[in-house]
Design a protein around this motif. Structure first.
Motif, PDB file in Angstrom:
ATOM      1  N   TYR A 256       0.927  -1.353   0.203  1.00 33.58           N
ATOM      2  CA  TYR A 256      -0.080   0.047  -0.096  1.00 33.58           C
ATOM      3  C   TYR A 256       0.808   1.226   0.043  1.00 33.58           C
ATOM      4  O   TYR A 256       1.602   1.414   0.735  1.00 33.58           O
ATOM      5  N   TYR A 257       0.733   2.191  -0.949  1.00 34.20           N
ATOM      6  CA  TYR A 257       1.257   3.503  -1.034  1.00 34.20           C
ATOM      7  C   TYR A 257       0.864   4.410  -0.047  1.00 34.20           C
ATOM      8  O   TYR A 257      -0.349   4.928  -0.329  1.00 34.20           O
ATOM      9  N   ASN A 258       1.553   4.711   1.195  1.00 39.86           N
ATOM     10  CA  ASN A 258       1.154   5.637   2.092  1.00 39.86           C
ATOM     11  C   ASN A 258       1.231   7.051   1.735  1.00 39.86           C
ATOM     12  O   ASN A 258       2.532   7.605   1.640  1.00 39.86           O
ATOM     13  N   PRO A 259       0.299   7.683   1.315  1.00 44.18           N
ATOM     14  CA  PRO A 259       0.637   9.083   0.787  1.00 44.18           C
ATOM     15  C   PRO A 259       0.913  10.366   1.838  1.00 44.18           C
ATOM     16  O   PRO A 259       1.767  11.221   1.540  1.00 44.18           O
ATOM     17  N   ILE A 260       0.659   9.649   3.218  1.00 44.69           N
ATOM     18  CA  ILE A 260       1.329  10.717   4.001  1.00 44.69           C
ATOM     19  C   ILE A 260       2.788  10.633   4.340  1.00 44.69           C
ATOM     20  O   ILE A 260       3.404  11.810   4.692  1.00 44.69           O
ATOM     21  N   ILE A 261       3.351   9.388   4.414  1.00 44.30           N
ATOM     22  CA  ILE A 261       4.835   9.306   4.460  1.00 44.30           C
ATOM     23  C   ILE A 261       5.599   8.993   3.259  1.00 44.30           C
ATOM     24  O   ILE A 261       6.778   9.010   3.347  1.00 44.30           O
ATOM     25  N   SER A 262       4.933   8.937   2.060  1.00 51.37           N
ATOM     26  CA  SER A 262       5.341   8.771   0.635  1.00 51.37           C
ATOM     27  C   SER A 262       6.321   7.421   0.530  1.00 51.37           C
ATOM     28  O   SER A 262       7.164   7.363   0.184  1.00 51.37           O
ATOM     29  N   LYS A 263       5.557   6.329   1.410  1.00 50.63           N
ATOM     30  CA  LYS A 263       6.340   5.298   1.340  1.00 50.63           C
ATOM     31  C   LYS A 263       5.625   3.893   1.292  1.00 50.63           C
ATOM     32  O   LYS A 263       4.096   4.064   1.420  1.00 50.63           O
ATOM     33  N   LEU A 264       6.143   2.741   1.039  1.00 46.68           N
ATOM     34  CA  LEU A 264       5.216   1.543   0.755  1.00 46.68           C
ATOM     35  C   LEU A 264       4.997   0.739   2.060  1.00 46.68           C
ATOM     36  O   LEU A 264       6.176   0.619   2.698  1.00 46.68           O
ATOM     37  N   GLU A 265       3.863   0.411   2.539  1.00 42.44           N
ATOM     38  CA  GLU A 265       3.616  -0.523   3.539  1.00 42.44           C
ATOM     39  C   GLU A 265       3.092  -1.906   3.158  1.00 42.44           C
ATOM     40  O   GLU A 265       2.235  -1.944   2.212  1.00 42.44           O
ATOM     41  N   PRO A 266       3.673  -3.077   3.609  1.00 42.69           N
ATOM     42  CA  PRO A 266       3.330  -4.308   3.392  1.00 42.69           C
ATOM     43  C   PRO A 266       1.695  -4.818   3.707  1.00 42.69           C
ATOM     44  O   PRO A 266       1.517  -4.301   4.745  1.00 42.69           O
ATOM     45  N   ILE A 267       1.244  -5.355   2.855  1.00 39.28           N
ATOM     46  CA  ILE A 267      -0.265  -5.844   3.236  1.00 39.28           C
ATOM     47  C   ILE A 267       0.168  -7.472   3.233  1.00 39.28           C
ATOM     48  O   ILE A 267       0.695  -8.255   2.344  1.00 39.28           O
ATOM     49  N   GLY A 268       0.077  -8.352   4.593  1.00 38.36           N
ATOM     50  CA  GLY A 268       0.341  -9.496   4.894  1.00 38.36           C
ATOM     51  C   GLY A 268      -0.845 -10.420   3.931  1.00 38.36           C
ATOM     52  O   GLY A 268      -2.217 -10.024   4.221  1.00 38.36           O
TER      53      GLY A 268
END
Length: 301
Positions: A251-263
């Motif tokens: 998931y691209y988190n637009p708040i921190i401009s980084k990618l977060e994994p989805i299990g």
């Protein structure tokens, strides 16, 4: 003493035959590829309500459709309606998700604050035949993001058709496939209709490409705390299926401009000493290059 929710699915005979042919092709190929995933109309009855849906076979592996009748399906509810609060979901033979293993995995993800899919068990009848218990798994869409109280952002994955096409051939090379596999968005994006969403997808895609080409470090691309937690959870469960690059979603988190994994798709819980920890395998020749690069970042370690 458990009384699971029950849905009834009705598919016209000619449409069911189309799905049956897709299954036939997949069994002969040894896998279900994107070119043979016919989507047909169906009706789902639940709580005295009728819902128009689109339904297709799901799952690359033969375990999703090798039984005569109990196949796995991907379902999308029409007219922006929801069933169990979900617009898109899949129903799978419980064995394809390790029976209770995947249920526990998603409970752990939810507890640790991940963007977590809803996962449960329901009773299903298909064209009047009781199919027994299915595992129901939330699809990856806008509702998933909203249900977890995240800001709207694209979810991306590595297109895994290349791996399945080359799996049984002399051309199969996991590391090479990782470097050249296309990056897909789960939702279709039209740059002219929704330029903001499309721009975010391009940023997310560029982050992944910059990482796998060695231009950016792990902590520059990913929410490193979340990524480390996911790896720690799969270590705890003794298997690394959910972190394989063909399974992991971001998931691209637009708040921190980084990618977060989805299990997603852990399936197995095993003894830790059977396969060993990542750190014990990282120097082996067949260790995936993607994860080798991840482990080069001390912030991740």
């Amino acid at each position: 003493f458990i009384k699971p929710e029950k849905i009834k699915i009705d598919i016209k005979q000619e449409d069911y035959q189309l799905l049956s042919y897709d299954r036939y092709v997949a069994l002969n190929r040894g896998r279900l590829l994107s070119d043979k995933r016919s989507e047909v109309p169906a009706i789902i009855k639940y709580n005295n309500n009728k819902y128009e849906v689109k339904i297709r076979l799901r799952g690359h592996g033969w375990d999703h459709y090798n039984e005569d009748k109990k196949w796995s399906f991907k379902i999308k509810v029409k007219d922006k309606k929801t069933i169990f609060g979900m617009n898109e979901f899949s129903i799978n033979h419980p064995k394809t998700r390790g029976y209770l293993n995947e249920y526990l995995f998603h409970k752990l993800l939810k507890k640790e604050g991940f963007l977590a899919l809803r996962f449960d068990f329901i009773n299903v009848s298909l064209n009047g035949i009781d199919m027994g218990i299915y595992a129901i798994e939330e699809g990856i869409d806008k509702i998933l993001v909203e249900n977890n109280n995240y800001r709207e952002g694209p979810v991306i994955k590595f297109n895994d058709d290349l791996n399945w096409k080359t799996m049984r051939s002399n051309t199969f090379d996991l590391n090479e496939n990782f470097l050249i596999s296309e990056i897909d968005a789960f939702q279709k994006l039209d740059p002219e209709i929704d330029s903001d969403k499309y721009e975010k997808f391009l940023v997310a895609k560029d982050l992944i490409n910059s990482f796998r080409q060695g231009r950016l470090k792990t902590s520059e691309v990913f929410n490193v705390s979340k990524l480390a937690k996911l790896f720690a959870l799969t270590e705890l469960l003794g298997f690394h299926h959910a972190t394989a690059f063909i399974n992991i979603r971001f998931y691209y988190n637009p708040i921190i401009s980084k990618l977060e994994p989805i299990g997603y798709d852990q399936t197995v819980i095993d003894k830790l000493d059977i396969r060993g920890l990542y750190i014990e395998n990282i120097q082996k020749e067949n260790f995936p290059k993607l994860w080798y690069n991840i482990f080069l970042d001390k912030k991740f370690i």
